[in-house]
Design an enzyme around this catalytic site. Structure first.
Site, mmCIF file in Angstrom:
data_model
loop_
_atom_site.group_PDB
_atom_site.id
_atom_site.type_symbol
_atom_site.label_atom_id
_atom_site.label_comp_id
_atom_site.label_asym_id
_atom_site.label_seq_id
_atom_site.Cartn_x
_atom_site.Cartn_y
_atom_site.Cartn_z
ATOM 1 N N GLN A 1 -3.959 -1.596 9.975
ATOM 2 C CA GLN A 1 -4.003 -2.922 9.353
ATOM 3 C C GLN A 1 -4.520 -3.962 10.354
ATOM 4 O OE1 GLN A 1 -3.483 -3.396 6.122
ATOM 5 N NE2 GLN A 1 -3.709 -5.600 6.126
ATOM 6 N N ASP B 1 -10.507 3.072 4.941
ATOM 7 C CA ASP B 1 -10.876 1.653 4.853
ATOM 8 C C ASP B 1 -12.399 1.477 4.879
ATOM 9 O OD1 ASP B 1 -8.983 -0.372 4.556
ATOM 10 O OD2 ASP B 1 -8.280 -0.184 6.621
ATOM 11 N N LYS C 1 0.841 -1.204 0.000
ATOM 12 C CA LYS C 1 0.000 0.000 0.000
ATOM 13 C C LYS C 1 0.877 1.255 0.000
ATOM 14 C CE LYS C 1 -3.757 -2.427 2.381
ATOM 15 N NZ LYS C 1 -4.492 -2.687 3.643
HETATM 16 N N1 GUN Z 1 -6.723 -6.838 6.735
HETATM 17 C C1 GUN Z 1 -7.166 -7.535 5.666
HETATM 18 N N2 GUN Z 1 -7.717 -6.706 4.753
HETATM 19 C C2 GUN Z 1 -7.619 -5.458 5.262
HETATM 20 C C3 GUN Z 1 -8.006 -4.175 4.782
HETATM 21 O O1 GUN Z 1 -8.579 -3.996 3.703
HETATM 22 N N3 GUN Z 1 -7.720 -3.140 5.602
HETATM 23 C C4 GUN Z 1 -7.125 -3.294 6.808
HETATM 24 N N4 GUN Z 1 -6.903 -2.204 7.549
HETATM 25 N N5 GUN Z 1 -6.760 -4.472 7.277
HETATM 26 C C5 GUN Z 1 -7.006 -5.547 6.503
#
Ligand code: GUN
Length: 289
Positions: A96, A119, A52
């Site tokens: 995350q 998110d 990311k």
């Molecule tokens: N863990 C798995 N997928 C995601 C996501 O899209 N965002 C976040 N913050 N954690 C994740």
């Protein structure tokens, strides 16, 4: 059978965003700034967060990676989140998941300023999504929607079966596919681990979206001829003959299922890169000027 190439589509979106950012910056406006919080040393999470942050750099966004120890207290993590909430230079941020067991994920999600919640996990944003109001849509389900849109796959009136009811994929996916709009307007069935006769239901799907978290769970006998299959799963399956000691597998047995499909996403290179594209689109939307 045609592959739904998430990697290529994600690259297209990233280059569109890159152009938009360079125009902004040329006008003297700020570049979008995404911060990502990573707690602990979970290998998969580290890979995702790095991907990311790197994507941000590639397209001219500013990014900050906040790496915190596995043993950080909940209180200290909440203080870090508050710092990001009040930092005017940060437009959007993510924490995350999963978090270590001693930290309450709901508390953490609730602490994020909904206006910076790129998110789309904050209950306020989940509520807005459910009501069809403008908001940050969760990255993975919205990445799937974007992929269907860009391949011009018709969803209206189609039977869509979503496998899995997680808060971050299955549940929002079912909402987005059934809501008014395009893609959308599908007749959606959500199945999960307690569903009886799952194969009978999946076999009826025109569009099958799988986010169950079980490697190669979906086999050919569970899929209708000509179906569109979207595989959200990604698993590291040990394989001594592979260079890194593991192979990536989805929730769908690709080899068996692909020949029956009209369209299918590969793993890797399907939904994963679209999640990143979707997060970047949200971050672009999060800039206030
Ligand atoms: N863990 C798995 N997928 C995601 C996501 O899209 N965002 C976040 N913050 N954690 C994740």
């Amino acid at each position: 059978m045609e592959l739904l190439d998430g990697k290529k589509t994600s690259q297209d979106i990233q280059s569109e965003l890159k152009d938009l950012v360079s125009k902004r910056v040329a006008e003297g406006r700020k570049a979008p700034h995404l911060a990502a919080v990573l707690v602990g040393e979970n290998g998969a999470s580290l890979t995702y967060v790095n991907a990311k942050v790197k994507a941000c750099e590639r397209i001219g966004f500013t990014s900050t990676l906040v790496k915190l120890s596995e043993s950080i207290s909940e209180e200290k993590l909440l203080a870090e989140i508050n710092n990001l909430n009040i930092n005017n230079d940060v437009d959007g941020f993510i924490v995350q998941l999963p978090l270590p067991n001693h930290i309450d994920e709901t508390k953490v999600t609730l602490a994020i300023d909904p206006e910076k919640d790129v998110d789309g996990f904050h209950p306020q944003n989940v509520g807005r999504m459910a009501l069809g109001l403008p908001t940050f849509l969760p990255a993975t389900p919205n990445g799937v929607i974007e992929l269907l849109k860009r391949y011009d796959i018709k969803t209206e009136g189609k039977k869509c079966v979503v496998v899995g009811r997680s808060n971050i994929v299955g549940s929002p996916m079912s909402i987005l596919m059934s809501r008014k709009g395009s893609p959308g307007n599908a007749t959606v069935t959500l199945v999960h681990s307690r569903t009886k006769n799952m194969a009978e239901i999946t076999k009826d799907a025109d569009i099958l979206i799988v986010a169950l978290g079980v490697p190669e769970y979906i086999t050919a006998d569970m899929v209708k001829e000509g179906a569109v299959v979207i595989d959200v799963g990604i698993h590291r399956v040990e394989d001594a003959s592979a260079k890194r000691g593991f192979r990536l597998k989805g929730d769908v047995n690709f080899k068996e299922v692909a020949p029956k499909c009209s369209f299918i996403t590969p793993v890797p290179g399907g939904v994963g890169p679209m999640t990143i594209a979707s997060l970047l689109m949200n971050t672009y939307q999060s800039v206030n000027d």
